[in-house]
Design a protein around this motif. Structure first.
Motif, mmCIF file in Angstrom:
data_model
loop_
_atom_site.group_PDB
_atom_site.id
_atom_site.type_symbol
_atom_site.label_atom_id
_atom_site.label_comp_id
_atom_site.label_asym_id
_atom_site.label_seq_id
_atom_site.Cartn_x
_atom_site.Cartn_y
_atom_site.Cartn_z
ATOM 1 N N ASN A 147 51.091 34.192 20.965
ATOM 2 C CA ASN A 147 49.678 34.437 21.202
ATOM 3 C C ASN A 147 50.173 35.770 22.058
ATOM 4 N N PRO A 148 50.407 36.664 21.477
ATOM 5 C CA PRO A 148 50.612 38.009 22.813
ATOM 6 C C PRO A 148 49.396 38.464 22.979
ATOM 7 N N GLY A 149 48.656 38.511 22.306
ATOM 8 C CA GLY A 149 46.965 38.989 22.676
ATOM 9 C C GLY A 149 46.404 38.340 24.528
ATOM 10 N N ILE A 150 47.283 37.462 24.485
ATOM 11 C CA ILE A 150 46.825 36.071 25.401
ATOM 12 C C ILE A 150 47.741 35.893 26.708
ATOM 13 N N GLU A 151 47.289 36.221 28.141
ATOM 14 C CA GLU A 151 48.324 36.398 29.215
ATOM 15 C C GLU A 151 47.480 35.150 30.133
ATOM 16 N N ILE A 152 48.182 34.115 29.979
ATOM 17 C CA ILE A 152 47.462 33.339 31.105
ATOM 18 C C ILE A 152 48.339 32.744 32.179
ATOM 19 N N ASN A 153 47.779 33.227 33.463
ATOM 20 C CA ASN A 153 48.165 33.456 35.101
ATOM 21 C C ASN A 153 48.042 31.842 35.499
ATOM 22 N N MET A 154 48.897 30.805 35.760
ATOM 23 C CA MET A 154 49.042 29.555 35.915
ATOM 24 C C MET A 154 48.653 29.914 37.823
ATOM 25 N N LEU A 155 47.619 28.660 38.408
ATOM 26 C CA LEU A 155 46.954 28.519 39.894
ATOM 27 C C LEU A 155 47.330 26.864 40.323
ATOM 28 N N ILE A 156 47.846 26.733 41.540
ATOM 29 C CA ILE A 156 47.745 25.468 41.635
ATOM 30 C C ILE A 156 47.719 25.531 42.688
ATOM 31 N N ILE A 157 46.617 24.526 43.359
ATOM 32 C CA ILE A 157 47.199 24.638 45.032
ATOM 33 C C ILE A 157 47.080 23.144 45.116
ATOM 34 N N PRO A 158 48.382 22.706 45.663
ATOM 35 C CA PRO A 158 48.745 21.193 46.343
ATOM 36 C C PRO A 158 48.255 20.459 47.134
ATOM 37 N N ASN A 159 47.725 19.652 46.638
ATOM 38 C CA ASN A 159 46.762 17.821 47.206
ATOM 39 C C ASN A 159 45.990 18.237 47.445
ATOM 40 N N ASP A 160 44.669 19.411 47.496
ATOM 41 C CA ASP A 160 43.802 19.575 47.710
ATOM 42 C C ASP A 160 43.216 20.316 46.148
ATOM 43 N N ALA A 161 43.152 20.320 44.990
ATOM 44 C CA ALA A 161 43.217 20.798 43.937
ATOM 45 C C ALA A 161 41.339 20.726 44.255
ATOM 46 N N TYR A 172 46.209 20.796 38.199
ATOM 47 C CA TYR A 172 46.582 19.920 39.675
ATOM 48 C C TYR A 172 47.316 18.426 39.737
ATOM 49 N N LYS A 173 47.837 19.327 38.290
ATOM 50 C CA LYS A 173 48.847 17.621 38.373
ATOM 51 C C LYS A 173 50.104 18.465 38.957
ATOM 52 N N GLN A 174 50.789 17.842 40.116
ATOM 53 C CA GLN A 174 51.673 18.836 40.425
ATOM 54 C C GLN A 174 53.383 17.857 40.748
ATOM 55 N N GLU A 175 53.196 16.813 40.084
ATOM 56 C CA GLU A 175 54.248 15.858 39.972
ATOM 57 C C GLU A 175 55.277 17.152 38.983
ATOM 58 N N ASN A 176 55.059 17.639 38.079
ATOM 59 C CA ASN A 176 55.221 18.044 37.172
ATOM 60 C C ASN A 176 55.541 19.567 35.958
ATOM 61 N N GLN A 177 55.322 20.652 37.410
ATOM 62 C CA GLN A 177 54.545 21.479 37.389
ATOM 63 C C GLN A 177 55.369 22.703 36.092
ATOM 64 N N ASP A 178 56.211 22.771 36.653
ATOM 65 C CA ASP A 178 57.962 22.849 35.331
ATOM 66 C C ASP A 178 57.296 23.039 33.525
ATOM 67 N N GLY A 179 57.163 21.440 33.676
ATOM 68 C CA GLY A 179 56.084 21.420 32.158
ATOM 69 C C GLY A 179 55.544 22.229 31.789
ATOM 70 N N LEU A 180 54.598 22.450 32.349
ATOM 71 C CA LEU A 180 52.839 22.792 31.618
ATOM 72 C C LEU A 180 54.199 24.405 31.877
ATOM 73 N N LYS A 181 54.309 25.044 32.781
ATOM 74 C CA LYS A 181 55.217 26.346 32.335
ATOM 75 C C LYS A 181 55.510 26.919 31.894
ATOM 76 N N LYS A 182 56.363 25.833 30.890
ATOM 77 C CA LYS A 182 57.258 25.956 29.748
ATOM 78 C C LYS A 182 55.701 26.297 28.759
ATOM 79 N N LEU A 183 55.437 24.963 28.363
ATOM 80 C CA LEU A 183 54.443 24.751 27.928
ATOM 81 C C LEU A 183 53.391 25.878 27.717
ATOM 82 N N VAL A 184 52.594 26.484 28.233
ATOM 83 C CA VAL A 184 51.673 28.121 28.765
ATOM 84 C C VAL A 184 52.756 28.968 28.248
#
Lengths: 505, 413
Positions: free
Chosen positions: B47-61, B28-40
């Motif tokens: 961990n090549p066996g795991i794939e994480i898709n990221m989902l955000i719904i701005p403003n009304d998470a 839900y934190k929409q201020e710095n999305q790139d930071g979390l994307k880099k982390l993931v």
């Protein structure tokens, strides 16, 4: 054209049946479920079948009350985890989910926040049992709170019309010792400035530099004096001052300052109370229902009138009419959010600069009108197209005949154009009424964040707020169902009346 | 031959894709999305066996997350706000109990109440955040002002600024959440002079034994009035963006905000020189503390398959590795609740926050422990309507009490 029976059947199977199926799947079924939810107290989050439940509770409340076959089915869905002694299930979809819920219903299991409560939601809405801000009501707007500092400046019109007008002769002469007219506002006299009076105590050497009097004591002293001032309690004030002076050893000069400051602070109290009780206004809060009705009335009338007038103007042979048609239709092409953004900029930056009036959208008196005005601006272009089409369908020979008969422009409009335009009017009225009653996006984007404070919350926005912020999904669904019935009734009546007019014409 | 190779390659990549565990992360934190994307992305590299898709719904998470929960379509990893939100989802059974996960042992103890419901931990607390006054050091220096330590200091600062034509506070009244934070900040602060523990206050409210007006309400509302009086005249029309802009370009000298807003202001004007202090409501400097607590946390959906749950837990465990912690602070630009975390890289105001809280302690974010609807409606709307003149002080308190009672009745069995 005569068609064979088999061909008609083919058409039915190829086109009508799929349409019916889709209609059922995407409209009738969710609609039915919605109505079912409106009879519950669902909070929007509780699942109807528990995700996990203690073993003993699960057996007593569910397993012991279902048939053998159902038990076997549940065993496939719920798995027992001996680490925490509870039954768990994963996410359920489609038929499995329906079957589990049906089994639990038969077993008499109902979560506390997903219970059937009959017509209670509807009764609450209709009998005034939901939030006060849902209904129109009068309220008193207090412009000043007696515990706060006196405002340093008050707008002239506000001061004269709202405050002074309600004061007695005596109060008015007191007011003159507090505020002086200064241009377009009234300014607080410097000797009445609470901050300065308090500073006479805070800046005493004993407090500020020597620190023999601690800040807590000063704090308590000042607020006690202010309290006594509000109560006009001279005796207490005197006692507080003399206690303060005996408790703390102050220089003679400082003691004099304390007395003078205390007197000044005490004197503020009487006027603060007058300002707090007199500078009030009785106002009407439209509430959700009121605003929805207001919005519907103003936008339906406004948009149709404007659209009709533009259509009339563009139906003539002025040169730039094709360009103008596009220009007037353009607002309708824009997304509501873009429209709201544009107008927000106009209201917050352009208009204040042009008119000198600072508050537009932030002023509860103006906000409902501004929202309606933007909606009219946005919708008019669309209805203009319909009116234009209607106007162009009127045969030129009829109008010419009227002209030859000697009918003036007004008579032609009144007796020829309008009656022949009734079908277009019917369509426009129907569409604009339905759209206005279920409006959400524009108002949300324009004034959503301060909707309740401004009194600009349309019905649908209130439903959204109930469901997701207040977690009252059941009540919200009941409101939605009622809104549906109201729209159905109003537009239905409208259609019947207009159709009759059409036949007459 | 070439074609065969290509086919084989395609088949291989398909197999490897199919065997990867696909997770969904809801945040839900929409201020710095790139930071979390880099982390993931870094996690997926490890961990090549795991794939994480990221989902955000701005403003009304939150609205979207609860709608998804009700449909049985919750994401596998959930970024949530602490306290109430966690309690709510834990109570309905949507979250996995994390009490026995080793990663929770690495979290400082004071962060745990934010995710503890029924004696168990249901999420991994991640960042510490504080609400206070972010002030422009350059403007303060220009007028010879020092950071306020007492309420009187603050009053004096506002007077000086106003006399010099500077707006003291960048306002934010258009949205209701900021005033919601503010009224609870002042109320929680005021509990201290009555010696009421905020946790006990919330428990007593839930039990119907006390009132929101148990504090000095005259002071509470006079501070609200003071705050409003020192904003720009059209603060009712100002939202977060306008607040940031006014503060970043020096039109206003202070803003009452969480540090999430500092990031936005500094990116608008990189030359901004800021400090961060508690909003002082007492004249006794010792009583003024930051309003700070655990802000966000990660939970795992109990409805995901056991394999997905295991993969999600792996992600949470990975977050505590030194590499991930470093990325968290430097890229995601948030503080950390892990023991011995180093937040120097975040810059001045964050260091102010962590050092002040370390030295003086903090008042907890009581609002996060209120029933969600009470904070969302009675507090946020109530405080906003008060400054708009639509509701009296007494009505604000009465409505909070009323809604709290009805919410408490709902959760009681």
């Amino acid at each position: 054209m005569v068609q064979t029976r088999s061909r008609r059947r083919l058409y039915f199977i190829a086109f009508v049946l799929p349409a019916l199926a889709l209609y059922g799947l995407f409209f009738a079924y969710p609609f039915g479920r919605g109505i079912a939810i409106s009879f519950t107290n669902w909070d929007g989050l509780t699942p109807r079948s528990p995700i996990s439940m203690e073993k003993a509770e699960f057996e007593a409340r569910i397993l012991s009350r279902v048939t053998e076959a159902d038990r076997a089915f549940l065993a496939g869905v719920y798995s027992y985890d001996e680490h925490d002694g509870a039954y768990h299930r994963l996410a359920l979809r489609g038929a499995t989910r329906n079957r589990v819920e049906a089994i639990l219903r038969r077993a008499g299991y109902e979560p506390e926040t997903y219970k059937r409560i009959g017509l209670k939601n509807y009764r609450d809405i209709l009998s005034g049992g939901v939030d006060a801000r849902f209904y129109p009501r009068r309220f008193t707007k207090k412009n000043y709170n007696e515990d706060a500092e006196l405002p340093r400046r008050i707008d002239r019109r506000e001061y004269e019309a709202v405050f002074l007008a309600k004061t007695t002769e005596e109060e008015r002469s007191l007011a003159e010792t507090f505020y002086r007219r200064d241009g377009e506002s009234y300014a607080l006299l410097p000797e009445r400035d609470q901050f300065e009076l308090e500073d006479r105590i805070w800046l005493l050497p004993e407090v500020e530099t020597e620190k023999t009097v601690d800040s807590g004591a000063v704090d308590r002293f000042i607020s006690a004096i202010k309290g006594a001032g509000l109560e006009k309690d001279h005796a207490t004030a005197k006692r507080i001052v003399s206690e303060f002076l005996t408790e703390h050893r102050l220089s003679e000069r400082s003691s004099f300052e304390v007395k003078a400051a205390a007197e000044g602070l005490f004197a503020l109290g009487e006027f603060k109370r007058i300002l707090a009780t007199r500078w009030v206004e009785s106002k009407l809060d439209l509430g959700v229902i009121g605003f929805t009705v207001f919005f519907a009335l103003t936008t339906v009338v406004g948009a149709n009138l404007l659209a009709f007038l533009i259509a009339l103007a563009l139906d003539t042979k002025i040169r730039s009419r094709n360009v103008l048609r596009s220009v007037f239709f353009l607002p309708n092409v824009l997304s509501m959010v873009v429209v709201a953004l544009i107008w927000s900029i106009v209201f917050s930056q352009l208009l204040p600069r042009i008119t000198g009036i600072e508050k537009w959208m932030g002023d509860p008196n103006k906000a409902p009108w501004l929202v309606s005005a933007v909606a009219v601006w946005q919708m008019a272009g669309y209805y203009m197209v319909i009116y234009l089409a209607g106007l162009q369908n009127i045969p030129a020979d009829v109008l010419e005949a009227a002209m030859i008969d000697g009918a003036g422009p007004w008579q032609r409009l009144r007796n020829v154009t309008l009656p022949l335009l009734v079908p277009a009017i019917t369509v426009c009225l129907f569409l604009s009424t339905a759209n206005a009653l279920k409006c959400f996006d524009l108002v949300y984007a324009l004034s959503g964040p301060s909707g309740y404070a401004l009194g600009t919350v349309p019905f649908v926005m209130d439903i959204f707020f109930d469901a997701f912020a207040k977690k009252l999904a059941g009540l919200a669904t009941a409101k939605a169902t009622l809104l549906f019935l109201v729209i159905l009734a109003i537009t239905g009546i409208q259609l019947v009346i207009m159709k009759r007019k059409e036949l007459d014409a | 031959m070439k074609r065969f190779l290509a086919l084989a390659l395609a088949a291989l990549s398909f197999v490897s894709l199919a065997s990867a565990q696909k997770l969904e992360l809801y945040y839900y934190k929409q201020e710095n999305q790139d930071g979390l994307k880099k982390l993931v992305a870094e996690f997926m590299k490890d961990n090549p066996g795991i794939e994480i898709n990221m989902l955000i719904i701005p403003n009304d998470a939150d609205a979207t997350m609860s709608a998804r929960a009700a449909q049985g379509q919750l994401s596998d990893i959930l970024q949530m706000q602490s306290y109430s939100r966690v309690f709510e989802y834990a109570q309905k059974g949507y979250l996995v109990d994390l009490s026995k996960e080793p990663v929770l042992g690495k979290v400082i103890d004071s962060a745990k109440p934010a995710v503890t419901w029924n004696g168990k931990q249901w999420a991994l607390p991640m960042d510490f955040a504080g609400i206070g006054i972010i002030y422009n050091k350059d403007i303060f220096a220009k007028y010879g002002l020092k950071a306020p330590a007492t309420y009187r200091d603050l009053e004096r600062i506002c007077k000086t600024l106003t006399d010099n034509g500077v707006t003291p506070f960048a306002g934010l009244l258009k949205s209701n959440w900021s005033m919601g934070h503010f009224i609870t900040l002042v109320q929680t602060n005021l509990l201290a002079e009555k010696n009421i523990d905020p946790a006990k206050f919330v428990a007593d409210m839930n039990a119907g034994k006390t009132s929101y007006g148990v504090v000095d309400t005259k002071k509470l509302f006079s501070i609200l009035d003071f705050y409003r009086a020192n904003m720009a005249k059209n603060a009712e029309e100002m939202d977060w963006n306008e607040q940031q802009a006014d503060f970043a370009n020096g039109k206003a000298a202070m803003m009452v905000q969480g540090l999430w807003s500092y990031g936005a202001a500094i990116s608008t004007n990189p030359k901004l020189n800021c400090g961060f202090v508690p909003f002082p409501i007492y004249n006794d400097a010792k009583m003024n503390k930051f309003y700070a607590d655990v802000d966000s946390c990660f939970g795992v959906s109990a409805q995901s398959s056991p394999e997905k749950r295991a993969a999600a837990l792996k992600f949470l465990a990975w977050l505590s590795t030194p590499k991930a912690q470093k990325l968290w602070v430097e890229e995601y630009k948030l503080t950390s609740t892990f023991k011995g975390a180093d937040v120097k890289a975040l810059g001045g105001p964050f260091v102010d926050l962590m050092s002040t809280v370390g030295a003086n302690g903090a008042y907890p974010w009581a609002f996060a422990a209120y029933p969600t609807a009470v904070f969302e409606d009675a507090c946020k709307n109530g405080a906003q309507q008060y400054v708009f003149g639509k509701k009296t002080a007494a009505a604000v308190i009465a409505d909070i009490d009323k809604q709290w009672a009805s919410e408490a009745a709902k959760t009681k069995k």
